[in-house]
Write a protein that holds these residues in place. Structure first.
Motif, PDB file in Angstrom:
ATOM      1  N   SER A  67       0.819  -1.202   0.000  1.00 46.99           N
ATOM      2  CA  SER A  67       0.000   0.000   0.000  1.00 46.99           C
ATOM      3  C   SER A  67       0.860   1.263   0.000  1.00 46.99           C
ATOM      4  CB  SER A  67      -0.900   0.020   1.236  1.00 46.99           C
ATOM      5  OG  SER A  67      -1.563   1.254   1.357  1.00 46.99           O
ATOM      6  N   ALA A  68       0.376   2.278  -0.738  1.00 44.34           N
ATOM      7  CA  ALA A  68       1.006   3.597  -0.743  1.00 44.34           C
ATOM      8  C   ALA A  68       0.252   4.582   0.146  1.00 44.34           C
ATOM      9  CB  ALA A  68       1.061   4.132  -2.172  1.00 44.34           C
ATOM     10  N   ASP A  69      -0.739   4.096   0.896  1.00 45.40           N
ATOM     11  CA  ASP A  69      -1.586   4.974   1.706  1.00 45.40           C
ATOM     12  C   ASP A  69      -0.849   5.405   2.972  1.00 45.40           C
ATOM     13  OD1 ASP A  69      -3.555   6.251   3.183  1.00 45.40           O
ATOM     14  OD2 ASP A  69      -5.141   4.888   2.508  1.00 45.40           O
ATOM     15  N   ILE A  70      -0.475   6.671   3.024  1.00 47.85           N
ATOM     16  CA  ILE A  70       0.301   7.190   4.145  1.00 47.85           C
ATOM     17  C   ILE A  70      -0.492   7.159   5.451  1.00 47.85           C
ATOM     18  CG2 ILE A  70      -0.411   9.590   3.800  1.00 47.85           C
ATOM     19  CD1 ILE A  70       2.491  10.396   4.480  1.00 47.85           C
ATOM     20  N   ARG A  71      -1.816   6.987   5.364  1.00 51.84           N
ATOM     21  CA  ARG A  71      -2.630   6.975   6.580  1.00 51.84           C
ATOM     22  C   ARG A  71      -2.599   5.625   7.297  1.00 51.84           C
ATOM     23  NH1 ARG A  71      -7.875   9.012   3.472  1.00 51.84           N
ATOM     24  NH2 ARG A  71      -7.153   7.214   2.262  1.00 51.84           N
ATOM     25  N   HIS A  72      -2.009   4.603   6.684  1.00 51.12           N
ATOM     26  CA  HIS A  72      -1.878   3.303   7.342  1.00 51.12           C
ATOM     27  C   HIS A  72      -0.992   3.469   8.572  1.00 51.12           C
ATOM     28  CE1 HIS A  72      -0.806  -0.872   8.088  1.00 51.12           C
ATOM     29  NE2 HIS A  72      -1.710  -1.256   7.198  1.00 51.12           N
ATOM     30  N   PRO A  73      -1.398   2.936   9.726  1.00 49.36           N
ATOM     31  CA  PRO A  73      -0.626   3.157  10.965  1.00 49.36           C
ATOM     32  C   PRO A  73       0.800   2.627  10.921  1.00 49.36           C
ATOM     33  CG  PRO A  73      -2.349   1.496  11.270  1.00 49.36           C
ATOM     34  CD  PRO A  73      -2.622   2.153   9.960  1.00 49.36           C
ATOM     35  N   ALA A  74       1.097   1.693  10.024  1.00 49.17           N
ATOM     36  CA  ALA A  74       2.448   1.142   9.926  1.00 49.17           C
ATOM     37  C   ALA A  74       3.229   1.713   8.750  1.00 49.17           C
ATOM     38  CB  ALA A  74       2.387  -0.386   9.812  1.00 49.17           C
ATOM     39  N   PHE A  75       2.697   2.729   8.095  1.00 47.85           N
ATOM     40  CA  PHE A  75       3.391   3.302   6.939  1.00 47.85           C
ATOM     41  C   PHE A  75       4.742   3.857   7.383  1.00 47.85           C
ATOM     42  CE2 PHE A  75       4.267   6.354   3.561  1.00 47.85           C
ATOM     43  CZ  PHE A  75       3.863   5.655   2.432  1.00 47.85           C
ATOM     44  N   PRO A  76       5.834   3.485   6.702  1.00 46.31           N
ATOM     45  CA  PRO A  76       7.177   3.901   7.141  1.00 46.31           C
ATOM     46  C   PRO A  76       7.445   5.370   6.819  1.00 46.31           C
ATOM     47  CG  PRO A  76       7.351   2.636   5.111  1.00 46.31           C
ATOM     48  CD  PRO A  76       5.904   2.595   5.513  1.00 46.31           C
TER      49      PRO A  76
END
Length: 402
Positions: A67-76
């Motif tokens: 996923s490219a969704d920056i809102r994901h809680p695990a987004f680096p």
């Protein structure tokens, strides 16, 4: 069967310290030599996977399980403690997944189609020629960054978007703060709000008095709020001048070290390929493109678990010997303007690849060909300075004479 890498965990982002200034930071190349997927540590202490191989990077950027969704809680994230500042209610569409990414992207795709960009070439040529006229008027020395590499793409993107060029000092300063890895959380917040606020105000003016430009057409849409238009405008404005400006200056500096290859820019048959090679070798997104796994994925001999962050390293992928090496060509860490570099990943890959790549290619082709044609005696004239603190690698100054 999967394995667990035994190499030391690399802190991200790595810094340039020694070595060739046109290469990625040495730790990235060293990690790539150990395997296509290795462990790394983000500034907030979380672990992620650093993907350095060409095939593996393409998989990460094209597989819907990442996923490219920056809102994901695990987004680096590569800035510690800045998650709230970086994750807004209206992220730009490159930081969203489909279908919302595709919905917003379609709204501006037509503005950057190859056919439309080709029609802009005479206007880009005019901007380049006038920039060189100003740079060379009554003098024989200049800073290529401030006098040519930065004004050209700034003027082009302002023309397309409908942003007044007299505001360029303001948005350039704010965008550099946003791209600076060393900016504090407060500086990021102020810069982000400054750019968004500027574009919200401009959007309101475009709605009241529309013109023939991208922001006017976006502002006229009923399905976009002023905040939506501002978020899209930030992406187009910041990416539209920062990336191309740094590619122009880096390409010039590198070519000045290899004058025997400059004739490759003069032939219309070889110019496009020469620019692809410069994009490949000088990939300016050294820190990589972030993604997060949505489910378990086998990648490069390891298992990337759901919820784990991934950094797709374009710079190392673009130097993969198995893809860009071979008999008759220089090593992939060397410039070879006659190499077939059409598969390069400098613009990313998959559905999120750079929307403005046709425009960037046209600007680079015109700017570099014109520069070396009009100033055949161009040469360095002092100490050059690189920008190592930015997410977009580039140059702060490049003194030249002719």
């Amino acid at each position: 069967m999967t394995t667990t890498p035994t190499t030391p965990v690399l802190p991200l982002p790595a810094r340039h310290s020694g070595g060739c200034p046109f290469d990625p930071p040495p730790p990235y190349s060293e990690a790539a030599a150990t395997g296509p997927v290795t462990r790394a540590k983000l500034p907030d202490g979380d672990l992620c996977w650093m993907v350095t191989g060409f095939a593996e990077v393409r998989t990460v950027l094209s597989d819907r399980r990442f996923s490219a969704d920056i809102r994901h809680p695990a987004f680096p994230l590569l800035v510690a403690g800045a998650r709230e500042e970086l994750i807004t209610d209206n992220p730009d569409f490159l930081r969203l997944d489909d279908p919302e990414h595709a919905r917003q992207r379609r709204m501006v795709t037509g503005e950057f189609l190859v056919k439309r960009v080709e029609a802009l070439r005479p206007e880009i040529q005019r901007i380049v020629d006038e920039a060189l006229d100003r740079m060379t008027a009554g003098r024989t020395t200049a800073d290529l960054v401030t006098d040519f590499a930065l004004p050209v793409p700034s003027l082009v993107i302002c023309l397309l978007l409908g942003v007044p060029y007299e505001d360029h000092d303001r948005f350039q300063s704010l965008s550099r703060t946003m791209l600076n890895r060393e900016s504090t959380v407060e500086q990021l917040r102020e810069a982000q709000e400054g750019v968004l606020g500027y574009l919200r105000d401009l959007t309101a003016r475009k709605r009241a008095q529309p013109e023939d430009d991208v922001l006017s057409r976006l502002a006229a849409r009923d399905d976009l709020t002023p905040e939506d238009v501002a978020a899209m405008g930030v992406l187009l404005l910041v990416a539209g001048h920062e990336t191309t400006a740094n590619m122009i200056s880096l390409s010039t500096a590198l070519l000045l070290e290899h004058p025997e290859q400059i004739p490759g820019l003069a032939d219309p048959a070889t110019l496009p390929g020469a620019v692809e090679e410069l994009l490949r070798l000088l990939t300016i997104v050294h820190t990589g493109l972030p993604r997060v796994a949505l489910e378990d994925v086998e990648l490069g001999g390891v298992t990337v678990r759901a919820g784990e962050g991934v950094m797709a390293m374009l710079s190392t992928a673009n130097r993969d010997e198995a893809v860009f090496g071979g008999a008759g060509h220089r090593a992939t860490d060397e410039l070879d303007l006659y190499r077939d570099a059409r598969r390069q990943l400098a613009f990313g890959f998959g559905v999120h690849q750079c929307l403005g790549q046709p425009l960037a290619r046209a600007e680079l082709q015109i700017a570099l060909e014109t520069l070396f044609r009009r100033l055949p005696g161009l040469r360095p004239a002092g100490e050059r300075e690189f920008r190592t603190e930015s997410f977009i690698y580039g140059m702060r100054s490049l003194p030249v004479t002719w």
